[in-house]
Design a protein around this motif. Structure first.
Motif, PDB file in Angstrom:
ATOM      1  N   PRO A  12       0.831  -1.212   0.000  1.00  0.00           N
ATOM      2  CA  PRO A  12       0.000   0.000   0.000  1.00  0.00           C
ATOM      3  C   PRO A  12       0.860   1.254   0.000  1.00  0.00           C
ATOM      4  O   PRO A  12       2.050   1.210   0.316  1.00  0.00           O
ATOM      5  CB  PRO A  12      -0.784  -0.129   1.312  1.00  0.00           C
ATOM      6  CG  PRO A  12       0.108  -0.941   2.208  1.00  0.00           C
ATOM      7  CD  PRO A  12       0.820  -1.911   1.291  1.00  0.00           C
ATOM      8  N   ARG A  13       0.263   2.374  -0.366  1.00  0.00           N
ATOM      9  CA  ARG A  13       0.932   3.675  -0.388  1.00  0.00           C
ATOM     10  C   ARG A  13       2.200   3.642  -1.242  1.00  0.00           C
ATOM     11  O   ARG A  13       3.200   4.279  -0.936  1.00  0.00           O
ATOM     12  CB  ARG A  13       1.282   4.171   1.030  1.00  0.00           C
ATOM     13  CG  ARG A  13       0.180   4.059   2.062  1.00  0.00           C
ATOM     14  CD  ARG A  13      -1.099   4.779   1.673  1.00  0.00           C
ATOM     15  NE  ARG A  13      -0.876   6.214   1.489  1.00  0.00           N
ATOM     16  CZ  ARG A  13      -1.730   7.010   0.829  1.00  0.00           C
ATOM     17  NH1 ARG A  13      -2.811   6.493   0.248  1.00  0.00           N
ATOM     18  NH2 ARG A  13      -1.491   8.290   0.721  1.00  0.00           N
ATOM     19  N   SER A  14       2.157   2.863  -2.320  1.00  0.00           N
ATOM     20  CA  SER A  14       3.360   2.645  -3.140  1.00  0.00           C
ATOM     21  C   SER A  14       3.129   2.929  -4.618  1.00  0.00           C
ATOM     22  O   SER A  14       3.869   2.456  -5.470  1.00  0.00           O
ATOM     23  CB  SER A  14       3.859   1.197  -2.963  1.00  0.00           C
ATOM     24  OG  SER A  14       4.194   0.943  -1.627  1.00  0.00           O
ATOM     25  N   VAL A 117       6.367   4.143   3.336  1.00  0.00           N
ATOM     26  CA  VAL A 117       4.986   3.625   3.338  1.00  0.00           C
ATOM     27  C   VAL A 117       4.317   3.972   4.664  1.00  0.00           C
ATOM     28  O   VAL A 117       3.209   4.518   4.707  1.00  0.00           O
ATOM     29  CB  VAL A 117       4.966   2.105   3.111  1.00  0.00           C
ATOM     30  CG1 VAL A 117       3.539   1.565   3.294  1.00  0.00           C
ATOM     31  CG2 VAL A 117       5.471   1.757   1.717  1.00  0.00           C
ATOM     32  N   SER A 120       3.705   7.607   5.105  1.00  0.00           N
ATOM     33  CA  SER A 120       2.544   8.048   4.337  1.00  0.00           C
ATOM     34  C   SER A 120       1.251   7.687   5.050  1.00  0.00           C
ATOM     35  O   SER A 120       0.304   8.484   5.086  1.00  0.00           O
ATOM     36  CB  SER A 120       2.575   7.412   2.936  1.00  0.00           C
ATOM     37  OG  SER A 120       1.476   7.836   2.160  1.00  0.00           O
ATOM     38  N   PHE A 121       1.186   6.483   5.610  1.00  0.00           N
ATOM     39  CA  PHE A 121       0.003   6.090   6.377  1.00  0.00           C
ATOM     40  C   PHE A 121      -0.224   7.057   7.542  1.00  0.00           C
ATOM     41  O   PHE A 121      -1.342   7.537   7.763  1.00  0.00           O
ATOM     42  CB  PHE A 121       0.164   4.673   6.927  1.00  0.00           C
ATOM     43  CG  PHE A 121      -0.405   3.604   6.055  1.00  0.00           C
ATOM     44  CD1 PHE A 121      -1.734   3.624   5.665  1.00  0.00           C
ATOM     45  CD2 PHE A 121       0.385   2.548   5.622  1.00  0.00           C
ATOM     46  CE1 PHE A 121      -2.270   2.632   4.868  1.00  0.00           C
ATOM     47  CE2 PHE A 121      -0.137   1.543   4.825  1.00  0.00           C
ATOM     48  CZ  PHE A 121      -1.472   1.582   4.443  1.00  0.00           C
ATOM     49  N   ILE A 124      -1.504  10.474   6.375  1.00  0.00           N
ATOM     50  CA  ILE A 124      -2.892  10.569   5.916  1.00  0.00           C
ATOM     51  C   ILE A 124      -3.875  10.303   7.052  1.00  0.00           C
ATOM     52  O   ILE A 124      -4.935  10.918   7.132  1.00  0.00           O
ATOM     53  CB  ILE A 124      -3.139   9.616   4.720  1.00  0.00           C
ATOM     54  CG1 ILE A 124      -4.436  10.009   4.009  1.00  0.00           C
ATOM     55  CG2 ILE A 124      -3.200   8.159   5.152  1.00  0.00           C
ATOM     56  CD1 ILE A 124      -4.620   9.353   2.671  1.00  0.00           C
ATOM     57  N   TYR A 182       8.364   2.518  -6.411  1.00  0.00           N
ATOM     58  CA  TYR A 182       7.712   3.833  -6.412  1.00  0.00           C
ATOM     59  C   TYR A 182       8.671   4.936  -6.855  1.00  0.00           C
ATOM     60  O   TYR A 182       8.284   5.820  -7.630  1.00  0.00           O
ATOM     61  CB  TYR A 182       7.182   4.132  -5.009  1.00  0.00           C
ATOM     62  CG  TYR A 182       6.561   5.501  -4.864  1.00  0.00           C
ATOM     63  CD1 TYR A 182       5.236   5.728  -5.236  1.00  0.00           C
ATOM     64  CD2 TYR A 182       7.296   6.562  -4.349  1.00  0.00           C
ATOM     65  CE1 TYR A 182       4.666   6.983  -5.102  1.00  0.00           C
ATOM     66  CE2 TYR A 182       6.731   7.828  -4.213  1.00  0.00           C
ATOM     67  CZ  TYR A 182       5.417   8.033  -4.593  1.00  0.00           C
ATOM     68  OH  TYR A 182       4.856   9.282  -4.461  1.00  0.00           O
ATOM     69  N   LEU A 229      -7.592   8.905   0.658  1.00  0.00           N
ATOM     70  CA  LEU A 229      -6.725   7.716   0.633  1.00  0.00           C
ATOM     71  C   LEU A 229      -6.228   7.407  -0.774  1.00  0.00           C
ATOM     72  O   LEU A 229      -5.094   6.969  -0.949  1.00  0.00           O
ATOM     73  CB  LEU A 229      -7.483   6.513   1.197  1.00  0.00           C
ATOM     74  CG  LEU A 229      -6.714   5.193   1.290  1.00  0.00           C
ATOM     75  CD1 LEU A 229      -5.546   5.299   2.258  1.00  0.00           C
ATOM     76  CD2 LEU A 229      -7.656   4.052   1.718  1.00  0.00           C
ATOM     77  N   HIS A 230      -7.070   7.621  -1.772  1.00  0.00           N
ATOM     78  CA  HIS A 230      -6.699   7.288  -3.149  1.00  0.00           C
ATOM     79  C   HIS A 230      -6.470   8.518  -4.020  1.00  0.00           C
ATOM     80  O   HIS A 230      -6.502   8.427  -5.246  1.00  0.00           O
ATOM     81  CB  HIS A 230      -7.775   6.393  -3.780  1.00  0.00           C
ATOM     82  CG  HIS A 230      -7.804   5.008  -3.219  1.00  0.00           C
ATOM     83  ND1 HIS A 230      -8.607   4.650  -2.159  1.00  0.00           N
ATOM     84  CD2 HIS A 230      -7.106   3.889  -3.559  1.00  0.00           C
ATOM     85  CE1 HIS A 230      -8.425   3.377  -1.871  1.00  0.00           C
ATOM     86  NE2 HIS A 230      -7.521   2.895  -2.700  1.00  0.00           N
TER      87      HIS A 230
END
Length: 272
Positions: A12-14, A117, A120-121, A124, A182, A229-230
């Motif tokens: 995720p977040r990548s 990652v 970033s989590f 957000i 990424y 999130l997206h």
């Protein structure tokens, strides 16, 4: 017409949303822009097929037809281009199934240094002062360290994906993988897309890296109580965000980008 099915998975977040949108700019490709329920549907169907009183009702041919038609129906295949890409982080844990259903399929895994990652989590989740994101259960939200511990756990969004990626990378079906780092995607996007075109066996196309048109799935993000999130930037370029993790967390995650170490890639998994 015979259609080709490939997959996006990884961490995720990548960059998986960004990559999906860019792939969708190719006229010969339909790519789901965010996670679909197809993997979950197949998993639940297999539990009915392989367990209990109905087990004897399913031949191998019937099982394959049911599973493939689940994919076809969800993506409305007759109206799609010749190449369809499904998107779900759990596919890395289903390579044996994918090899059975789609022997020629590639699984594109978006990867990123775990430090960034988790950063970033936390960034957000921290946008909301009430910390209401369902990405972390309420009993694990009190401190940054609790949130990180949950995200890294096997039940967490990162922990599950990271374990699944390792399983795929070092497993017997690793030849199906194509890893997209990424950092490469945001600094050399056109080079990444040209290499992916070769992997997917499609002709070269034109991509607009300066005007990435995309409508975020606001309802999907709201259901997770994690607005944005997206979201992705309209221009493909590195995003400069400060590191907000404490040193002990950074040290804990350091070295987690195992795919960057050639000695950790004995099976020569394709890495872009």
């Amino acid at each position: 017409m015979s259609r080709h099915v490939h997959f996006i998975s990884g961490l995720p977040r990548s960059g998986s949303t960004l990559l999906s949108v860019l792939l969708g700019q190719h006229p010969d490709i339909y790519c789901a822009e965010y996670s679909t329920p197809v993997c979950s549907l197949m998993t639940k169907m297999l539990s009915v097929i392989s367990e209990g009183e109905y087990k004897t009702e399913f031949s191998d041919e019937k099982v394959m037809n049911l599973l493939k038609k689940t994919m076809d129906t969800y993506h409305d295949m007759p109206s799609r281009p010749n190449l369809v890409i499904d998107n779900n982080r759990a596919w890395c844990s289903k390579l044996q199934l994918l090899d059975y259903l789609y022997p020629d399929a590639k699984v594109i895994c978006c990867v990123r240094d775990p430090v960034w990652v988790i950063n970033s989590f936390e960034r957000i989740i921290g946008r909301d002062p009430t910390l209401s994101s369902y990405l972390v259960p309420v009993e694990h939200r009190a401190t940054l360290h609790q949130r990180v511990n949950y995200l890294l756990s096997p039940a967490g969004a990162f922990g599950f994906a990271y374990q699944a990626l390792q399983e795929a990378f070092f497993g017997q079906f690793s030849s199906k993988l194509v890893l997209v780092d990424y950092d490469s995607l945001v600094t050399q996007p056109l080079s990444v897309m040209r290499l992916l075109e070769k992997e997917l066996n499609v002709p070269a196309a034109t991509y607009d890296m300066n005007n990435v048109c995309y409508t975020p799935p606001t309802a999907y993000d709201k259901a997770l109580e994690t607005p944005g999130l997206h979201e992705i930037a309209p221009k493909v370029e590195p995003q400069k965000h400060p590191l907000i993790l404490p040193p002990d967390v950074v040290n804990r995650l350091a070295g987690g980008a195992f795919w960057r170490d050639r000695s950790m890639n004995p099976k020569s998994v394709r890495i872009i």
